[in-house]
Design a protein around this motif. Structure first.
Motif: not given
Length: 193
Positions: A56-57, A63-65, A75-76, A84-85
């Motif tokens: 989850h976001t 925070g480290n994405v 790829d995330v 956005p992440v």
């Protein structure tokens, strides 16, 4: 080959989630954590990452994405591509290491929360849905809802096998014995007012 799963945040004293590096065919990171140098920890273990999957976001999980994305051009994946992440929306399953994990949508702590379950391996990444000793995720944050969380815990309990070997939680220790009973305890505890 058997997956190797390591919590890269195990000894971190900052406010962060657990960060699981899964090695094998498809090297993956489950959550990126926050407030510590996860990139150097990844680099001492593997040469490259194939994907990042977010449970989850919330900030302590993502925070480290940006640092991970910059270091590995990776790829995330997450439940909602509108975040956005998140680069790519998760489907019904995702490959981590050498195994396919079912993606189980489990809102209640946050709307985009998912758990990841590999039946063949008998492993579940539970994010912030359930924790060791039958604790469960907070519902007092934005998008939190106790009734929805209870439904999600029940959904997870109905998805995993009663012989579940390991439950990797988003915070605290992983559960390596009585993992299914931990989910049952969380379901009961969440119903208490």
């Amino acid at each position: 080959m058997t997956d190797h799963i390591e919590n890269l945040a195990a000894d971190v004293q900052a406010f962060t989630s657990n960060v699981f590096l899964v090695t094998g065919d498809r090297t993956a990171l489950v959550d990126t954590g926050a407030n510590f140098d996860v990139v150097s920890r990844i680099e001492t273990r593997v040469d490259d990452l194939d994907t990042v999957v977010l449970t989850h976001t919330h900030g302590d999980h993502v925070g480290n994405v940006d640092a991970v994305r910059a270091a590995f051009d990776v790829d995330v994946q997450g439940h909602e591509s509108a975040q956005p992440v998140v680069d790519t929306e998760l489907g019904e399953a995702v490959r981590l290491g050498d195994h396919d994990y079912r993606v189980v949508h489990t809102p209640g702590h946050k709307d985009d929360h998912v758990c990841l379950y590999a039946p063949e391996l008998s492993v579940c990444f539970a994010g912030d849905l359930v924790f060791a000793n039958g604790a469960f995720g907070r519902t007092d944050l934005e998008e939190g809802d106790r009734e929805t969380l209870i439904e999600s815990i029940d959904r997870l309990r109905g998805t995993v096998d009663p012989g579940l070997s390991v439950l990797h939680a988003g915070h605290g220790p992983s559960v390596t014995s009585d993992a299914y009973a931990t989910i049952e305890r969380a379901a009961a505890a969440a119903r208490q007012r």
